[in-house]
Scaffold this motif. Structure first.
Motif, PDB file in Angstrom:
ATOM      1  N   SER A  55       2.768   1.601  -8.193  1.00  0.00           N
ATOM      2  CA  SER A  55       2.306   2.953  -7.903  1.00  0.00           C
ATOM      3  C   SER A  55       3.535   3.854  -7.791  1.00  0.00           C
ATOM      4  O   SER A  55       4.437   3.580  -7.005  1.00  0.00           O
ATOM      5  N   TRP A 108      -4.795   5.498 -13.145  1.00  0.00           N
ATOM      6  CA  TRP A 108      -5.446   4.799 -12.036  1.00  0.00           C
ATOM      7  C   TRP A 108      -6.932   5.164 -12.017  1.00  0.00           C
ATOM      8  O   TRP A 108      -7.297   6.330 -12.199  1.00  0.00           O
ATOM      9  N   TYR A 141       3.857   2.931 -18.762  1.00  0.00           N
ATOM     10  CA  TYR A 141       2.591   3.301 -18.144  1.00  0.00           C
ATOM     11  C   TYR A 141       1.466   2.846 -19.057  1.00  0.00           C
ATOM     12  O   TYR A 141       1.427   3.194 -20.235  1.00  0.00           O
ATOM     13  N   LYS A 145       2.401  10.361  -9.807  1.00  0.00           N
ATOM     14  CA  LYS A 145       2.022   9.946 -11.155  1.00  0.00           C
ATOM     15  C   LYS A 145       0.569   9.484 -11.151  1.00  0.00           C
ATOM     16  O   LYS A 145       0.168   8.666 -10.320  1.00  0.00           O
ATOM     17  N   ASP A 204       0.850  -1.195   0.000  1.00  0.00           N
ATOM     18  CA  ASP A 204       0.000   0.000   0.000  1.00  0.00           C
ATOM     19  C   ASP A 204       0.885   1.244   0.000  1.00  0.00           C
ATOM     20  O   ASP A 204       0.754   2.134   0.854  1.00  0.00           O
ATOM     21  N   SER A 261       3.880   3.704  -2.688  1.00  0.00           N
ATOM     22  CA  SER A 261       4.469   3.975  -3.989  1.00  0.00           C
ATOM     23  C   SER A 261       5.962   3.683  -3.958  1.00  0.00           C
ATOM     24  O   SER A 261       6.585   3.633  -2.892  1.00  0.00           O
ATOM     25  N   GLU A 266      -7.631   1.086  -5.400  1.00  0.00           N
ATOM     26  CA  GLU A 266      -6.539   1.478  -4.531  1.00  0.00           C
ATOM     27  C   GLU A 266      -5.245   1.546  -5.331  1.00  0.00           C
ATOM     28  O   GLU A 266      -4.967   0.684  -6.154  1.00  0.00           O
ATOM     29  N   ARG A 267      -4.453   2.561  -5.025  1.00  0.00           N
ATOM     30  CA  ARG A 267      -3.162   2.704  -5.708  1.00  0.00           C
ATOM     31  C   ARG A 267      -2.136   1.843  -4.986  1.00  0.00           C
ATOM     32  O   ARG A 267      -1.365   2.322  -4.153  1.00  0.00           O
ATOM     33  N   GLN A 268      -2.169   0.566  -5.319  1.00  0.00           N
ATOM     34  CA  GLN A 268      -1.271  -0.391  -4.692  1.00  0.00           C
ATOM     35  C   GLN A 268      -0.183  -0.825  -5.677  1.00  0.00           C
ATOM     36  O   GLN A 268      -0.369  -0.767  -6.892  1.00  0.00           O
ATOM     37  N   THR A 269       0.932  -1.282  -5.127  1.00  0.00           N
ATOM     38  CA  THR A 269       1.986  -1.903  -5.926  1.00  0.00           C
ATOM     39  C   THR A 269       1.842  -3.416  -5.785  1.00  0.00           C
ATOM     40  O   THR A 269       1.886  -3.954  -4.684  1.00  0.00           O
ATOM     41  N   ARG A 282      -0.660   4.179 -13.940  1.00  0.00           N
ATOM     42  CA  ARG A 282      -0.133   2.937 -13.386  1.00  0.00           C
ATOM     43  C   ARG A 282       1.068   2.483 -14.208  1.00  0.00           C
ATOM     44  O   ARG A 282       1.015   2.448 -15.438  1.00  0.00           O
TER      45      ARG A 282
END
Length: 351
Positions: free
Chosen positions: A298, A323, A319, A302, A269, A271, A328-331, A305
């Motif tokens: 993430s 998003w 990219y 930016k 959770d 970047s 959710e902006r997860q990796t 994604r």
């Protein structure tokens, strides 16, 4: 009786460029209604998600029932299709065949560790053979990896597999997997030719020709950018002429994966700086027998994604889409290799 749906099986080792090839085909489908079955080695469907982001595919199952000539993505993540044909592939194909009037072509992307022949044999089953036929098997070859003397751009991983116990399925050397994938091919794609010089490319092509049991066309590709007319319309009915496609596993009634080849995934959770993350992943490849890394990252500040993919020490990133506001902006990263230590991987990336 309605014509059988043509099915194209796309095989090739981990990281050879199968998903990129299919993504380009979907984006240039010329009005064809295409369904795609993506077979991933692991629970987290990176390839399927990447195909859904090609901007011509529906975002959910409900929209896949529309009449808008859209492509439909189906993910199978419970093991390689060559080992789970009956449990995974058959039910999905039966569902697809109920919609045969809305589908022009089916593409199947096999796991990079899968043998194509057991899958093709399933098209002899009564539940499938009257409604679908294997139009062709396409084998994608990572030209740069083979030119370097490996099949996964990772000499340590190749050597580890060569030392494996031959009494177990899928613990055969990568050479055998490479040969089996070529032996079943109706078309061979030398991919990533931009990464090698002409001399190296010629050597790889000669090696490929030596492994082919019959005359098969070989085409070159960079980033899988090939016209659909090259990939579709072979009418080979592969399931009816398997005898001309020898395999190291022909005498085996069943076939299982090497239990030491595993997949693990991590979700953060947070970047990451792309360059720093790539350096960390390249260090991990040196420490563990990691064949393949792929996932979404993430990136700070930016809105889009980042897709990151690695084969051995060679990485690429781009990219793919913004998003979504609801996600959710997860990796999310998937690792495929031998005897992976997930805790050490997580610790290395948490520093």
């Amino acid at each position: 009786m309605a014509a059988k749906i043509p099915v194209t099986v796309i095989t090739g080792f981990l990281g050879s460029g199968k998903t990129t090839l299919i993504r380009h085909l979907l984006q240039n489908n010329q009005g064809r209604r295409i369904a795609v079955l993506v077979n991933e080695f692991g629970e987290l469907g990176i390839d399927g998600e990447l195909l859904k982001s090609c901007q011509v595919c529906p975002e959910d199952e409900e929209s896949s029932e529309n009449e808008n000539n859209e492509n439909n993505i189906y993910e199978l993540t419970n093991g390689c299709l060559c080992c789970t044909v009956q449990e995974e592939f058959l039910p999905t194909m039966q569902q697809l065949l109920k919609r045969r009037d809305k589908i022009d072509y089916i593409l199947i992307e096999t796991s990079g560790l899968a043998l194509p022949k057991p899958l093709v044999k399933a098209f002899r089953w009564q539940e499938i053979r009257n409604a679908a036929t294997v139009d062709a098997v396409i084998t994608v070859v990572d030209c740069a990896a083979v030119a370097a003397g490996t099949f996964a751009s990772n000499p340590e991983a190749v050597e580890a597999q060569r030392q494996a116990d031959d009494s177990l399925e899928h613990e055969t050397p990568l050479q055998e997997l490479f040969e089996d994938q070529l032996a079943c091919a109706d078309l061979v794609i030398l991919n990533k030719t931009d990464l090698v010089d002409n001399f190296s490319k010629a050597k790889v092509e000669e090696l490929v020709k030596q492994e082919l049991p019959r005359i098969v066309k070989i085409v070159e590709s960079n980033q899988g950018k090939l016209d659909p007319s090259i990939l579709l319309g072979f009418e080979a009915a592969v399931e009816d002429n398997l005898d001309s496609r020898p395999s190291h596993h022909d005498s085996e009634e069943e076939h299982e994966h090497d239990e030491e080849i595993t997949s693990t995934h991590l979700i953060f959770d947070r970047s990451f700086d792309p360059e720093r993350l790539q350096n960390q992943l390249q260090e991990l490849v040196q420490q563990q027998d990691i064949y393949r890394i792929k996932g979404f990252v993430s990136v700070p500040n930016k809105a889009m994604r980042l897709v990151m993919q690695g084969v051995g020490n060679r990485f690429e990133k781009f990219y793919d889409r913004p998003w979504n506001t609801q996600e959710e902006r997860q990796t999310k990263l998937v690792f495929i290799g031998r005897d992976l230590d997930a805790s050490k991987i997580e610790l290395a990336l948490s520093r």
